[in-house]
Write an enzyme that holds these catalytic residues in place. Structure first.
Site, mmCIF file in Angstrom:
data_model
loop_
_atom_site.group_PDB
_atom_site.id
_atom_site.type_symbol
_atom_site.label_atom_id
_atom_site.label_comp_id
_atom_site.label_asym_id
_atom_site.label_seq_id
_atom_site.Cartn_x
_atom_site.Cartn_y
_atom_site.Cartn_z
ATOM 1 C CG ASP A 67 2.882 -0.150 0.683
ATOM 2 O OD1 ASP A 67 3.534 0.396 -0.219
ATOM 3 O OD2 ASP A 67 1.645 -0.214 0.674
ATOM 4 C CG ASN A 136 -10.164 -2.438 0.950
ATOM 5 O OD1 ASN A 136 -9.384 -1.530 0.682
ATOM 6 N ND2 ASN A 136 -9.757 -3.626 1.372
ATOM 7 C CG HIS A 138 -6.052 -0.769 0.749
ATOM 8 N ND1 HIS A 138 -6.288 -1.973 0.127
ATOM 9 C CD2 HIS A 138 -5.330 -0.042 -0.135
ATOM 10 C CE1 HIS A 138 -5.741 -1.951 -1.078
ATOM 11 N NE2 HIS A 138 -5.156 -0.794 -1.259
ATOM 12 C CD GLU A 143 -6.068 -4.412 2.645
ATOM 13 O OE1 GLU A 143 -7.230 -4.003 2.406
ATOM 14 O OE2 GLU A 143 -5.194 -4.470 1.771
HETATM 15 C C1 F6R Z 1 0.735 1.525 -2.783
HETATM 16 C C2 F6R Z 1 -0.245 1.364 -1.735
HETATM 17 C C3 F6R Z 1 -1.697 1.095 -2.012
HETATM 18 C C4 F6R Z 1 -2.263 1.779 -3.252
HETATM 19 C C5 F6R Z 1 -3.737 1.451 -3.437
HETATM 20 C C6 F6R Z 1 -4.303 2.039 -4.718
HETATM 21 O O1 F6R Z 1 2.023 1.745 -2.253
HETATM 22 O O2 F6R Z 1 0.133 1.414 -0.625
HETATM 23 O O3 F6R Z 1 -2.439 1.478 -0.865
HETATM 24 O O4 F6R Z 1 -2.081 3.156 -3.156
HETATM 25 O O5 F6R Z 1 -3.924 0.073 -3.466
HETATM 26 O O6 F6R Z 1 -3.715 1.391 -5.805
HETATM 27 P P1 F6R Z 1 -3.916 1.914 -7.285
HETATM 28 O O7 F6R Z 1 -3.243 3.243 -7.385
HETATM 29 O O8 F6R Z 1 -3.220 0.881 -8.142
HETATM 30 O O9 F6R Z 1 -5.386 2.000 -7.527
#
Ligand code: F6R
Length: 241
Positions: A67, A136, A138, A143
């Site tokens: 992303d 959550n 995601h 989301e």
């Molecule tokens: C990152 C992404 C997000 C993260 C997720 C967890 O490219 O797409 O889905 O993997 O928000 O984030 P962290 O690792 O910071 O807990």
């Protein structure tokens, strides 16, 4: 699904890195799907260390990131392009032309998402997709919602995400309001999935995602239907399973 429980973040990172290492050794021209966030930083560090020792070669590897924020220049230190270069690409021998990240500066969302999906397809799909998981559930920027979003698409960031990001920007107006992300179908098409989680704050969602019902309200729960998923988590993140 394979589950590896590690003592802490460092061990989790080493285990995840060793899985990516094996993938690249077995198939030097692997297409790696990569993630940003705090979870994979240690994994990238370990891979860099092995690269510097001469143990791994990324010269044929192709990467596709999950992303990117819409509207941020690559040079902005909050862009995922910047993150990936700073934390990984600038320290290994991946070829610049083999790096793929959605172009956040393309204003035409439909055009950019179609282009990115076509790039992944033209590469024959992702061999190994590295994922983190949000509180959550995601994955990428997918989301919780009524249905599973499919291909690469543009998402409107939630108010809570915008608020949480505000501290990284000079003013609220500078905070991106949208992002481009691989969809659930794009992620599910990867041949192998490697998902990493660390810390107590991830324990609840790990239980829900992998041992609860499959529902778009917990996007990561769809991974229960994938036939090659490896979860590497530390003791805290796996404490409820
Ligand atoms: C990152 C992404 C997000 C993260 C997720 C967890 O490219 O797409 O889905 O993997 O928000 O984030 P962290 O690792 O910071 O807990």
């Amino acid at each position: 699904m394979r589950i590896y429980k590690t003592k802490n973040y460092d061990e989790m990172s080493k285990k995840a890195a060793s899985i990516i290492f094996s993938q690249v050794v077995l198939k030097p021209e692997s297409v790696l799907g990569l993630a940003t966030g705090s979870s994979p930083i240690g994994t990238y560090k370990q891979l860099i260390e092995w690269y510097k020792k001469g143990d791994i070669d990324f010269s044929q590897v192709v990467s596709c990131n999950l992303d990117e924020y819409k509207g941020l220049e690559k040079s902005n230190d909050q862009s995922y392009d910047y993150f990936m270069h700073h934390n990984f690409f600038d320290h290994i021998n991946i070829k610049p032309e083999n790096i793929n990240i959605p172009n956040g500066m393309e204003a035409d969302g439909e055009k950019e998402c179609a282009r990115y999906e076509a790039v992944i397809n033209s590469l024959g799909g992702v061999d190994l997709q590295l994922l983190g998981i949000g509180h959550n559930g995601h994955i990428g920027f997918n989301e919780p919602e009524e249905t599973f979003p499919k291909e690469t698409h543009c998402v409107n960031l939630t108010k809570s995400t915008i608020d949480a990001n505000a501290r990284f920007f000079a003013s609220e107006e500078d905070v991106p309001k949208q992002a481009y992300t691989m969809g659930i179908k794009t992620i599910m098409k990867a041949k192998k999935i490697l998902i990493i989680a660390s810390g107590k704050d991830k324990a609840e969602i790990i239980k829900k995602a992998f041992f609860g019902p499959i529902t778009p309200f917990v996007p990561a729960s769809i991974l229960q239907l994938h036939n090659d998923v490896t979860l590497v988590g530390d003791e805290e993140a796996l404490s409820l399973i």
